[in-house]
Every structure is written in C-alpha cells, then in structure tokens.
Design an enzyme around this catalytic site. Structure first.
Site, PDB file in Angstrom:
ATOM      1  N   LYS A  88     -29.923 -30.236  28.184  1.00 28.06           N
ATOM      2  CA  LYS A  88     -29.549 -31.250  27.200  1.00 28.06           C
ATOM      3  C   LYS A  88     -30.677 -31.529  26.212  1.00 28.06           C
ATOM      4  O   LYS A  88     -30.434 -31.964  25.080  1.00 28.06           O
ATOM      5  CB  LYS A  88     -29.134 -32.538  27.912  1.00 28.06           C
ATOM      6  CG  LYS A  88     -27.821 -32.420  28.703  1.00 28.06           C
ATOM      7  CD  LYS A  88     -27.515 -33.713  29.435  1.00 28.06           C
ATOM      8  CE  LYS A  88     -26.122 -33.719  30.052  1.00 28.06           C
ATOM      9  NZ  LYS A  88     -25.977 -32.795  31.181  1.00 28.06           N
ATOM     10  N   LYS A 147     -37.006 -35.506  32.251  1.00 29.59           N
ATOM     11  CA  LYS A 147     -35.586 -35.166  32.418  1.00 29.59           C
ATOM     12  C   LYS A 147     -35.448 -34.324  33.676  1.00 29.59           C
ATOM     13  O   LYS A 147     -36.237 -33.416  33.910  1.00 29.59           O
ATOM     14  CB  LYS A 147     -35.042 -34.395  31.217  1.00 29.59           C
ATOM     15  CG  LYS A 147     -33.526 -34.158  31.278  1.00 29.59           C
ATOM     16  CD  LYS A 147     -32.765 -35.432  31.012  1.00 29.59           C
ATOM     17  CE  LYS A 147     -31.256 -35.253  31.148  1.00 29.59           C
ATOM     18  NZ  LYS A 147     -30.814 -35.234  32.575  1.00 29.59           N
ATOM     19  N   TYR A 167     -23.579 -41.759  31.714  1.00 32.66           N
ATOM     20  CA  TYR A 167     -24.044 -40.373  31.637  1.00 32.66           C
ATOM     21  C   TYR A 167     -22.848 -39.423  31.669  1.00 32.66           C
ATOM     22  O   TYR A 167     -21.954 -39.570  32.507  1.00 32.66           O
ATOM     23  CB  TYR A 167     -24.978 -40.096  32.808  1.00 32.66           C
ATOM     24  CG  TYR A 167     -25.746 -38.806  32.712  1.00 32.66           C
ATOM     25  CD1 TYR A 167     -26.753 -38.649  31.777  1.00 32.66           C
ATOM     26  CD2 TYR A 167     -25.480 -37.753  33.579  1.00 32.66           C
ATOM     27  CE1 TYR A 167     -27.486 -37.469  31.703  1.00 32.66           C
ATOM     28  CE2 TYR A 167     -26.202 -36.580  33.516  1.00 32.66           C
ATOM     29  CZ  TYR A 167     -27.204 -36.436  32.579  1.00 32.66           C
ATOM     30  OH  TYR A 167     -27.919 -35.259  32.501  1.00 32.66           O
ATOM     31  N   SER A 206     -29.170 -29.903  33.676  1.00 29.41           N
ATOM     32  CA  SER A 206     -29.132 -30.878  32.583  1.00 29.41           C
ATOM     33  C   SER A 206     -30.416 -30.961  31.771  1.00 29.41           C
ATOM     34  O   SER A 206     -30.429 -31.623  30.730  1.00 29.41           O
ATOM     35  CB  SER A 206     -28.772 -32.269  33.118  1.00 29.41           C
ATOM     36  OG  SER A 206     -27.401 -32.312  33.449  1.00 29.41           O
ATOM     37  N   SER A 226     -29.884 -30.185  37.352  1.00 28.28           N
ATOM     38  CA  SER A 226     -29.398 -29.580  38.592  1.00 28.28           C
ATOM     39  C   SER A 226     -28.129 -28.782  38.348  1.00 28.28           C
ATOM     40  O   SER A 226     -27.314 -29.142  37.489  1.00 28.28           O
ATOM     41  CB  SER A 226     -29.082 -30.654  39.635  1.00 28.28           C
ATOM     42  OG  SER A 226     -30.194 -31.468  39.901  1.00 28.28           O
TER      43      SER A 226
END
Length: 386
Positions: free
Chosen positions: A90, A338, A173, A87, A341
């Site tokens: 992102k 941030k 999320y 992630s 995984s």
C-alpha cells in the site's frame, strides 16, 4: 505453560538485553551480532523458515539472510530472494497516487468518479481519493465479498455500497478502499497500474528486484510462504490485489525504498514531492496518525503504543478519525511504519528520518504483528543512542 505463552516468554527472555537502553550508536561492525541476538530467537519462537533483514543506519546499509526460502528444496534465503510483503504494498500504491498528483494528472481531493464516471451519483462519489487512501471513505469493508470476482463485479459493489458514516469521520482499514484509489490513479495516468508502478516508481528508485507479477526468469528466487499448518503457499489473485497486497521484493530493494523516504532530496522533483506527500499527517486515529500508506508516531514512541497502533483491532474495527486540517509534516522526529501479511508471509518496515535509520523485516511466515514490532524495536533501541 501454553505453547503461545511459552513462545512469548522465550522471545522476551531472548530480547531482554536488546531492549536495554542504548547509550551510543552501534558501530557498523557490531550490527551483525545485534541483529543475530534479535532475529534468531524470533525465528525459533515462531518457527519461521526464513527471513531477510535490512538495516540502514547513518547512510550505511546492512543486509542479513537467515534460514530457507523453501523447506521442500532446502534452498536458503539469499540476497536476491523475493518475499511477499502484503499490505506494505500500500505504500507503493500511495506513492503512485501522489506521483499522479505531482504530475498534474489528478488531485487527491478528486472524487473517484472523475476517473470512473460509472460511479457518478453514488455514495462512493462523495468520498475523495484521499479518503480512499486513508480508509476514511465511510466504512468500506476490510475485503471484497466473495462474490466480487472481477472489475465489473467490483464496480457493481461500489455502486451498491452504502456508507456507515460521512467521509472523513471514521477510519476502517480496507483493501477495497485503497484499491479503488490505486485503480482510479492508474486510470488518470492512462495506463495499467502494474506498468505504471514499474515505470514511475520502481525504475526511478532503482528497485530492479521488485515485482507485482514475478517474471518467469525470477520464479526460482521467489520464496515459498508457510501457513499455520506448515503448508507451502503463495498469495492468491484477487480484484485490486496489486494495489492492496501484491508486491514481491527483496530486503535490499525494500531498504532502498526506505532510504528514498528517509532522504528524497536526490529524486526527480515529481517523485520527491510524491514521497514527501505520503509522509504528511492526515488523520489522528487512536494511538497513531494515518498518512497515505505510512502510519506515523511521534518519536521516541513506547513499544506498547506502537503495538497498539498495529493491533488486530486497528484492522478489524472502525475507529474515529480526527482530520488534521493543516496537512503538514510533523515538526519533531517521527517514526513511520507499516506491517504487511499474506497467508504465508509477514513483513514490517519502519524508518525515522530525523535519525537516518530504517529497518526491514521479511519472513516467510505470517507471525503476529506484536512479535515483528518487538523485534524491530529491539534493534532500534540498539541503533539509536539514548
């Protein structure tokens, strides 16, 4: 003592000196020993096969490699070893969306239906791209249901989706949330998401060793991740995987990305604006502030608060979101971070612009967020004078 508590006790004991208050910035020549004191116990406590670590401090870059990229072959982690960052991807997706806005291709206040007319007249059209990028569209789930196999299935899912709350009221999320923002941004820019990331972000930032689709010529330096049964694994493909969790990179490239965030002044104007826009505070959510991609905290931040902001409950449960209407950069020092995984990899990045410091941890095992953050904070305490 249970094994999980034993691992925790070992790590805390090993880090006790590292967590002591620092009174002077570490000299460059002392950083390798400081990193060793933190990383070697972390790897031992969590049976991590290999790690790549990056530290940037006061304009000087430090890179470290530990262990193996593949237990089967014994191939060591090298400077060019690629890790999945989950992630953390992102943050690239958010930067591309902000780049599209800086280029006049879209507004973050647009509905996704502007780029995807097939979503017009549905509840998802009431959300904006900003809502999607901050997970506040109204309660999209963490993952797509198993029935979503392709883009057509995803469109059908969004058309049938019913919000739990009004847009902007709650953070939940969600990969389908930021995934849709990334997809709509690429449509607005009239290109494929992967190609746009390569052209608009990776090339201008000099990230020559960062990929969404790892080319055949680089497969030999792509690490294997290891799941909880110690089986070698890599990320599975999925709808909007590129947007939500698809980046593979080196510690050096990830550190270069952090340096662009620490000081974007030398970047081309649209990209500079895009990077800065990802750092704008958007919503206050429990212990942290949600931006686009990056999450932020006033600095200095207690370890417990940083861990609470990255706890499993923040990803798995909805939380009230307080909009920050001013949409401006914080006036005091801020820590941005941030986690990321996949089944076999764990990553963490943080940076503090006011202190010109950034830290990257890449591992080929998905270890608990709390352990990654504790290790990074142990390093941070040594790097920053009290």
């Amino acid at each position: 003592m249970p094994s999980s508590l034993r691992r925790r006790h070992f790590l805390l004991a090993s880090l006790s000196s590292s967590l002591a208050p620092a009174h002077a910035r570490l000299r460059s020549e002392d950083i390798p020993a400081a990193v060793d004191r933190v990383i070697r116990p972390l790897m031992a406590a969590h049976d991590i096969p290999g790690m790549a670590v990056g530290v940037t401090s006061g304009g000087t870059r430090h890179l470290f490699q530990y262990g193996v990229a593949s237990r089967e072959s014994g191939r060591p982690v090298l400077p060019e070893t690629l890790f999945e960052i989950g992630s953390l991807s992102k943050t690239f997706t958010a930067t591309l969306a902000c780049q599209a806005q800086a280029l006049g291709k879209l507004s973050l206040d647009d509905s996704p239906a502007v780029a995807m007319p097939e979503l017009g007249g549905t509840p998802i059209a009431a959300a904006t791209l900003l809502h999607l990028g901050t997970y506040t569209a109204g309660g999209l789930p963490l993952q797509f249901p198993d029935s979503v196999k392709n883009l057509a299935d995803a469109v059908a899912f969004y058309r049938a989706w019913k919000p739990r709350v009004r847009p902007g009221a709650q953070r939940r999320y969600s990969n389908p949330s930021i995934g849709l923002m990334g997809h709509a941004s690429a449509l607005a820019m009239q290109g494929s998401f992967t190609e746009l990331v390569e052209r608009e972000l990776l090339a201008p930032l000099g990230l020559a060793h960062t990929f969404i689709d790892v080319p055949a010529s680089r497969r030999d330096v792509y690490a294997w991740g290891y799941d909880q049964a110690n089986r070698p694994v890599r990320v599975n493909p999925g709808v909007f995987d590129a947007q939500a969790y698809g980046v593979k990179t080196t510690a050096a490239d990830m550190l270069r990305f952090l340096e662009a965030n620490l000081d974007p002044a030398a970047l081309p104007a649209p990209l500079r604006r895009a990077v800065l826009d990802t750092q704008v505070a958007r919503y206050r959510v429990g212990p942290m502030v949600q931006g686009l991609g990056w999450e932020q905290y006033p600095f200095p931040v207690p370890l417990a608060r940083l861990q609470a902001g990255n706890a499993g409950t923040m990803a798995l449960e909805p939380h009230a979101a307080e909009p920050l209407a001013a949409r401006q950069h914080a006036q005091g020092p801020v820590l941005f971070n941030k986690t990321g995984s996949t089944n076999g990899f764990g990553a963490y990045a943080l940076f503090v612009p006011a202190r010109r410091i950034g830290i990257v941890l890449l591992a080929n095992r998905n270890i608990p967020n709390a352990a990654r953050i504790e290790a990074a904070c142990a390093l941070l305490r040594q790097l920053i004078p009290k």
